[in-house]
Design a protein around this motif. Structure first.
Motif, short mmCIF file in Angstrom:
data_model
loop_
_atom_site.label_atom_id
_atom_site.label_comp_id
_atom_site.label_asym_id
_atom_site.label_seq_id
_atom_site.Cartn_x
_atom_site.Cartn_y
_atom_site.Cartn_z
N UNK A 80 -4.07 -2.28 -5.95
CA UNK A 80 -2.85 -3.40 -6.68
C UNK A 80 -3.45 -4.82 -6.56
N UNK A 81 -4.34 -4.30 -5.51
CA UNK A 81 -5.52 -6.17 -5.22
C UNK A 81 -4.30 -6.88 -4.44
N UNK A 82 -3.69 -6.57 -3.41
CA UNK A 82 -2.74 -7.00 -2.90
C UNK A 82 -2.52 -6.87 -1.07
N UNK A 83 -4.00 -7.00 -0.81
CA UNK A 83 -4.32 -7.11 0.40
C UNK A 83 -4.13 -7.76 1.43
N UNK A 84 -3.97 -8.70 0.89
CA UNK A 84 -4.19 -10.37 1.95
C UNK A 84 -1.54 -11.12 1.67
N UNK A 85 -1.13 -10.02 1.64
CA UNK A 85 -0.18 -10.96 1.25
C UNK A 85 0.89 -10.45 3.22
N UNK A 86 0.21 -10.15 3.93
CA UNK A 86 0.32 -10.20 5.64
C UNK A 86 2.12 -8.83 5.68
N UNK A 87 1.76 -8.10 4.55
CA UNK A 87 2.11 -6.97 4.95
C UNK A 87 2.46 -6.25 6.38
N UNK A 88 3.83 -5.46 6.37
CA UNK A 88 3.74 -5.28 7.74
C UNK A 88 4.19 -3.51 7.44
N UNK A 89 3.77 -3.07 8.05
CA UNK A 89 4.69 -1.40 7.82
C UNK A 89 5.10 -0.58 9.35
N UNK A 90 6.33 -0.34 9.83
CA UNK A 90 7.05 -0.14 10.93
C UNK A 90 6.89 2.24 9.93
N UNK A 91 6.55 2.54 11.71
CA UNK A 91 6.53 4.01 11.00
C UNK A 91 7.79 4.86 12.19
N UNK A 92 9.01 4.91 11.99
CA UNK A 92 9.60 6.14 12.85
C UNK A 92 9.53 7.75 12.45
N UNK A 93 8.86 7.86 13.48
CA UNK A 93 8.72 9.46 13.60
C UNK A 93 9.92 10.13 13.69
#
Ligand code: HSE
Length: 314
Positions: A80-93
């Motif tokens: 999507x060409x969106x690597x530089x937007x400071x996106x954060x991910x949380x993973x709750x197993x």
């Protein structure tokens, strides 16, 4: 400062379904993983994984390139060409890994749906599949969609080709209920794939072809007795069942109690049984747990219809 975020639930899955190694899978209502995607405070930062919970005494890597959800997210963001937007991910197993419940696939499927939604849903579910499967490939080294596809889109999913990700949703008979028993044994998919021979005798291939063809016929005609006669794994189960202590007793207990069919869920060690009512599935699950307990193995039971929703935005 309030952050815009998206939280999703990605369901566990039963892959192979006895008859279709690497080409068939279905989703169940629970367990499943929760994934959160958000725009971080610093929009110049690269994509980061900020929290991983629910892994007990195990650890999953925070480096995105080593994490199944991270790789799925990165490949989607690159596309999507969106690597530089400071996106954060949380993973709750919310489910164990190495369980045969499609844990890594659920995290990858959840990650792509959460990020896609955060970015205004530029892609549809089917288009997200490719990125999620690339994520799952990190976990076991092979490119197969039989966990990711049903977790992402729900239902019973047939994969005509893993290479081209040509997937098809099959009809779900109304009363189907599934008992999935997860014994406290850990099997890594990579190891369970390594025990398999790459040769299949012609006679065995013929029997297995008959089984999958009649299984699909049973789904289209709502013929549960035929479904029961079809749910047989002549190729994979005989090679993998020795990895699961007590498997024969567990399966016999399920069939004697009235399950339509019973086999290994994905690469194991979980064992699933398909039943024609929720009441029966509960009872079948209990005798399966009892059979594991006779071998000194604790287990968890999940009873569920086939989940037809796939990843849900919470
Ligand atoms: N089809 C896969 C296998 C599912 O049985 O190895 C587990 O990832």
């Amino acid at each position: 400062m309030s952050k815009q975020e998206v939280r999703v639930f990605a369901p566990a899955t039963v892959a192979n379904v006895a008859v279709g190694y690497d080409i068939l899978g279905f989703a169940i209502d629970r367990p499943g993983d929760e994934i959160v995607a958000r725009f971080g405070a610093d929009a110049t930062k690269p994509f980061t994984i900020t929290s991983i919970t629910g892994t007990g005494d195990k650890q999953l890597p925070y480096e995105p390139e080593k994490n199944t959800a991270g790789v799925a997210a990165l490949r989607l963001l690159e596309h999507l060409g969106e690597t530089g937007q400071g996106i954060e991910l949380e993973i709750h197993k919310k489910m164990p890994f190495g369980s045969g419940l499609g844990s890594s696939a659920a995290s990858a499927a959840g990650a792509v749906v959460a990020i896609n939604q955060l970015l205004g849903a530029p892609l549809n579910r089917e288009s997200l599949l490719y990125f999620a499967v690339q994520g799952e490939e990190v976990a076991d080294g092979s490119f197969h969609a039989d966990n990711v596809a049903p977790s992402l889109v729900g239902g019973i999913t047939l994969i005509r080709s893993n290479a081209s990700l040509d997937i098809h949703q099959l009809p779900v008979p109304e009363n189907l209920q599934v008992a999935v028993v997860h014994p406290e044994i850990e099997i890594l998919t990579r190891d369970a794939r390594a025990v398999l021979s790459d040769q299949v005798p012609l006679k065995t291939a013929v029997r297995q072809t008959g089984a999958i063809a009649s299984f699909i016929t049973a789904l289209y005609t709502n013929d549960l007795p035929l479904l029961g006669r079809s749910l047989k794994d002549y190729i994979i189960e005989p090679q993998r069942k020795q990895l699961i202590k007590g498997f024969d007793e567990v399966k016999n207990a399920a069939l004697e109690r009235g399950a339509l069919g019973c086999s290994i869920s994905g690469a194991g060690p979980s064992v699933f049984a398909i039943c024609d009512s929720g009441y029966l599935a509960q009872s079948v699950g209990q005798v399966m747990q009892d059979a594991f307990a006779k071998h000194g193995i604790e287990s968890q039971l999940y009873v569920s219809p086939i989940n037809q929703r796939g990843v849900e935005i919470l």
